[in-house]
Design a protein around this motif. Sequence first.
Motif, short mmCIF file in Angstrom:
data_model
loop_
_atom_site.label_atom_id
_atom_site.label_comp_id
_atom_site.label_asym_id
_atom_site.label_seq_id
_atom_site.Cartn_x
_atom_site.Cartn_y
_atom_site.Cartn_z
N ILE A 23 -101.00 -27.54 -15.76
CA ILE A 23 -99.56 -28.46 -15.44
C ILE A 23 -98.72 -27.44 -14.43
O ILE A 23 -97.97 -28.14 -13.86
N GLU A 24 -98.86 -26.21 -14.41
CA GLU A 24 -98.16 -25.47 -13.51
C GLU A 24 -98.86 -25.91 -12.17
O GLU A 24 -98.00 -25.90 -10.94
N ALA A 25 -100.00 -26.20 -12.01
CA ALA A 25 -100.66 -26.50 -10.66
C ALA A 25 -100.00 -27.83 -10.25
O ALA A 25 -99.56 -28.11 -9.11
N LYS A 26 -99.82 -28.74 -11.38
CA LYS A 26 -99.20 -30.17 -11.11
C LYS A 26 -97.71 -29.68 -10.44
O LYS A 26 -97.27 -30.44 -9.55
N LEU A 27 -97.12 -29.03 -11.05
CA LEU A 27 -95.65 -28.68 -10.71
C LEU A 27 -95.50 -28.15 -9.40
O LEU A 27 -94.55 -28.65 -8.61
N ARG A 28 -96.38 -27.27 -9.15
CA ARG A 28 -96.19 -26.58 -7.89
C ARG A 28 -96.71 -27.55 -6.80
O ARG A 28 -95.81 -27.83 -5.76
N ARG A 29 -97.44 -28.51 -6.94
CA ARG A 29 -97.64 -29.62 -5.92
C ARG A 29 -96.55 -30.70 -5.72
O ARG A 29 -96.29 -31.09 -4.61
N PHE A 30 -96.11 -30.85 -6.89
CA PHE A 30 -94.73 -31.74 -7.02
C PHE A 30 -93.56 -30.97 -6.35
O PHE A 30 -92.99 -31.69 -5.43
N LEU A 31 -93.52 -29.75 -6.53
CA LEU A 31 -92.32 -28.98 -5.81
C LEU A 31 -92.49 -29.12 -4.17
O LEU A 31 -91.62 -28.96 -3.33
N VAL A 32 -93.84 -28.52 -3.69
CA VAL A 32 -94.22 -28.79 -2.41
C VAL A 32 -93.86 -30.13 -1.67
O VAL A 32 -93.22 -30.28 -0.75
N GLU A 33 -94.36 -31.18 -2.41
CA GLU A 33 -94.11 -32.56 -2.09
C GLU A 33 -92.40 -32.85 -1.88
O GLU A 33 -92.09 -33.55 -1.09
N LEU A 34 -91.88 -32.49 -2.86
CA LEU A 34 -90.50 -32.72 -2.73
C LEU A 34 -89.86 -31.98 -1.91
O LEU A 34 -88.88 -32.40 -1.25
N VAL A 46 -88.92 -21.87 -12.45
CA VAL A 46 -89.33 -22.52 -13.67
C VAL A 46 -90.34 -21.60 -14.73
O VAL A 46 -91.23 -21.13 -14.09
N CYS A 47 -89.90 -21.51 -16.01
CA CYS A 47 -90.80 -20.77 -16.75
C CYS A 47 -90.79 -21.46 -18.10
O CYS A 47 -89.78 -21.95 -18.46
N ALA A 48 -92.13 -21.70 -18.68
CA ALA A 48 -92.23 -22.41 -19.86
C ALA A 48 -93.31 -21.66 -20.62
O ALA A 48 -94.35 -21.22 -20.11
N TYR A 49 -92.90 -21.66 -21.80
CA TYR A 49 -94.17 -21.14 -22.74
C TYR A 49 -94.57 -22.55 -23.90
O TYR A 49 -93.96 -23.28 -24.18
N LYS A 50 -95.62 -22.31 -24.39
CA LYS A 50 -96.53 -23.16 -25.22
C LYS A 50 -97.25 -22.15 -26.16
O LYS A 50 -97.91 -21.51 -25.90
N ASP A 51 -97.06 -22.50 -27.45
CA ASP A 51 -97.57 -21.65 -28.58
C ASP A 51 -97.66 -20.22 -28.23
O ASP A 51 -98.42 -19.45 -28.44
N GLY A 52 -96.64 -19.63 -27.74
CA GLY A 52 -96.22 -18.21 -27.59
C GLY A 52 -97.12 -17.70 -25.90
O GLY A 52 -97.08 -16.61 -25.92
N ASP A 57 -94.81 -20.15 -14.77
CA ASP A 57 -94.12 -19.28 -14.23
C ASP A 57 -94.02 -19.25 -12.68
O ASP A 57 -94.68 -18.49 -12.09
N THR A 58 -93.19 -20.22 -12.26
CA THR A 58 -93.04 -20.65 -10.71
C THR A 58 -91.82 -20.25 -10.13
O THR A 58 -90.71 -20.83 -10.87
N ALA A 59 -91.83 -19.95 -9.04
CA ALA A 59 -90.70 -19.60 -8.11
C ALA A 59 -90.85 -20.29 -6.75
O ALA A 59 -92.06 -20.03 -6.29
N ALA A 60 -89.62 -20.85 -5.96
CA ALA A 60 -90.15 -21.54 -4.69
C ALA A 60 -88.65 -21.37 -3.90
O ALA A 60 -87.68 -21.37 -4.76
N GLY A 61 -88.79 -21.57 -2.63
CA GLY A 61 -87.59 -21.78 -1.88
C GLY A 61 -87.02 -20.56 -1.65
O GLY A 61 -87.27 -19.47 -1.52
N PRO A 68 -81.11 -16.73 3.17
CA PRO A 68 -82.45 -17.22 3.10
C PRO A 68 -83.37 -16.35 2.71
O PRO A 68 -84.76 -16.64 2.95
N ARG A 69 -83.13 -15.48 1.58
CA ARG A 69 -84.39 -14.66 0.82
C ARG A 69 -85.01 -15.82 0.04
O ARG A 69 -84.39 -16.45 -0.64
N ALA A 70 -86.15 -15.41 -0.18
CA ALA A 70 -87.16 -15.93 -1.05
C ALA A 70 -86.84 -15.94 -2.30
O ALA A 70 -86.46 -14.66 -2.87
N VAL A 71 -86.75 -17.03 -2.94
CA VAL A 71 -86.79 -17.03 -4.54
C VAL A 71 -88.05 -16.15 -5.20
O VAL A 71 -88.95 -16.77 -4.85
N GLN A 72 -87.53 -15.36 -6.01
CA GLN A 72 -88.78 -14.69 -6.72
C GLN A 72 -88.54 -14.90 -8.48
O GLN A 72 -87.61 -14.99 -8.79
#
Length: 122
Positions: A23-34, A46-52, A57-61, A68-72
């Motif tokens: 799901i993170e790989a899909k999110l990253r592809r979506f963010l790049v497309e956006l 974006v950070c999300a947990y499932k079952d602990g 855990d993605t940052a972009a832009g 113009p500093r990169a988001v970390q």
Amino acid sequence: MNNNRSAASDARWLYDSPVNSDIEAKLRRFLVELKNTTDKILGIQVCAYKDGKVIIDTAAGVLGKDDPRAVQPDSLFPVFSVTKGVTAGLIHWLADKGKLKLDENVANFWPEFGTKGKDQIK
């Protein structure tokens, strides 16, 4: 927008961190497309947990139009008051479920809040 950006520039736009799930790989592809197809994204975390377990855990832009500093993953955004809508929604949900009444004092649920004359705030 220029849709002919290289994969290398997309990789630099995304913070370089391990991919935790499909799901993170899909999110990253979506963010790049956006990013490549609209002007609607500047920077995001974006950070999300499932079952602990961390599944996203993605940052972009960048931090802003004038910063113009990169988001970390540890970047801070000035978002005071953003959670007020979430809090108000949860309060109304609790009221709908009968867990609290909107005319009750906050200190009934949070005794420490009732100090310094705030004991009658609803």
